[in-house]
Design an enzyme around this catalytic site. Structure first.
Site, mmCIF file in Angstrom:
data_model
loop_
_atom_site.group_PDB
_atom_site.id
_atom_site.type_symbol
_atom_site.label_atom_id
_atom_site.label_comp_id
_atom_site.label_asym_id
_atom_site.label_seq_id
_atom_site.Cartn_x
_atom_site.Cartn_y
_atom_site.Cartn_z
ATOM 1 N N ASP A 80 0.816 -1.209 0.000
ATOM 2 C CA ASP A 80 0.000 0.000 0.000
ATOM 3 C C ASP A 80 0.851 1.261 0.000
ATOM 4 O OD1 ASP A 80 -2.365 -1.451 0.090
ATOM 5 O OD2 ASP A 80 -2.420 -1.487 2.278
ATOM 6 N N TYR A 109 6.764 -9.693 7.092
ATOM 7 C CA TYR A 109 6.649 -8.243 7.269
ATOM 8 C C TYR A 109 7.130 -7.873 8.663
ATOM 9 C CZ TYR A 109 3.686 -7.494 3.129
ATOM 10 O OH TYR A 109 3.197 -7.402 1.849
#
EC number: 5.4.99.12
Length: 244
Positions: free
Chosen positions: A52, A110
């Site tokens: 994003d 992540y």
């Protein structure tokens, strides 16, 4: 045609995420423009995930097809000479023709970084999420165990995803501290839309003493997005590694 695999490091601050879109500046757009300058070809680069706006990456993986005779390892230097300073190719190589950066992934890791101190950050404001109140890190660590394994993570998905199932397997989730930084690492076979940011927001409810560690199991079992925590900002999120 030859298939070239790229490993890319980037600072996502100035970009509207990875995926090319008509409304603005994206990582994919910049990399494709650099490839065109080097090869004189119009290519579509295939990315391993759709990060994003504002999300960063240490080792994003992508691939593209080309008729160029440039040796695979030489694309690194060639593309870096054409890319902006906040996007860097850290490795390039020729791979099998059927390699696909997205569909062949077996997992990703992540990391989300929280700066836990009274003062807001100046130098790292684009790379951390500032939490002023002291967090109970031990309770957050205890809560992590409830995420492990195969679950339906419907409660940890924001509207906008197009996946067929919300079942995912988290293979590792742990917390490391470095001074006043809290780093939350999450590894899974795949991620839902905003899943990591919602996991972190939910762990923060535990860290702030609003919920007990067992609350995580309740949220997962409920499948109710409203029971989970906030979706924390993208600034603290970084794609660490993609597995094949």
């Amino acid at each position: 045609m030859r298939n070239i695999k790229l490993t890319i490091e980037y600072d996502g601050t100035s970009y509207f995420g990875w995926q090319k879109q008509p409304i603005g500046n994206t990582i994919q757009q910049k990399v494709e423009e650099a490839i065109k300058k080097v090869t004189k070809e119009e290519v579509e680069i295939l990315g391993s995930s759709r990060t994003d706006s504002g999300v960063h990456a240490k080792a994003y993986v992508a691939n593209f097809k080309t008729n160029s005779n440039i040796p695979g390892k030489n694309f690194k230097a060639a593309l870096n000479s054409k890319l902006p300073k906040d996007i860097v190719i850290i490795n390039s190589e020729e791979v099998a023709e059927d390699f696909h950066a997205r569909y062949m992934t077996t997992g990703k890791t992540y990391c989300y970084t929280i700066l836990n101190r009274e003062e807001p950050p100046a130098l790292e404001r684009n790379y951390v999420y500032h939490v002023k109140k002291q967090l109970d890190v031990e309770s957050m660590k205890e809560a992590c165990k409830y995420f492990l394994g195969k679950h339906d993570f419907k409660a940890f998905q924001r509207p906008g995803g197009t996946v067929k199932t919300s079942v995912r397997t988290i293979t590792d989730i742990h917390i490391e501290t470095e001074g006043n930084k809290i780093k939350i690492y999450v590894s899974a076979d795949g991620f839902l839309y905003n899943m990591v940011r919602l996991i972190v927001g939910t762990l923060l409810k535990v860290g702030r003493g609003k919920e007990k560690p067992e609350y995580i199991k309740e949220v997962i079992d409920s499948g109710d997005r409203k029971k989970a925590g906030i979706c924390v900002p993208p600034t603290g999120l970084c794609l660490e590694k993609v597995f094949y």
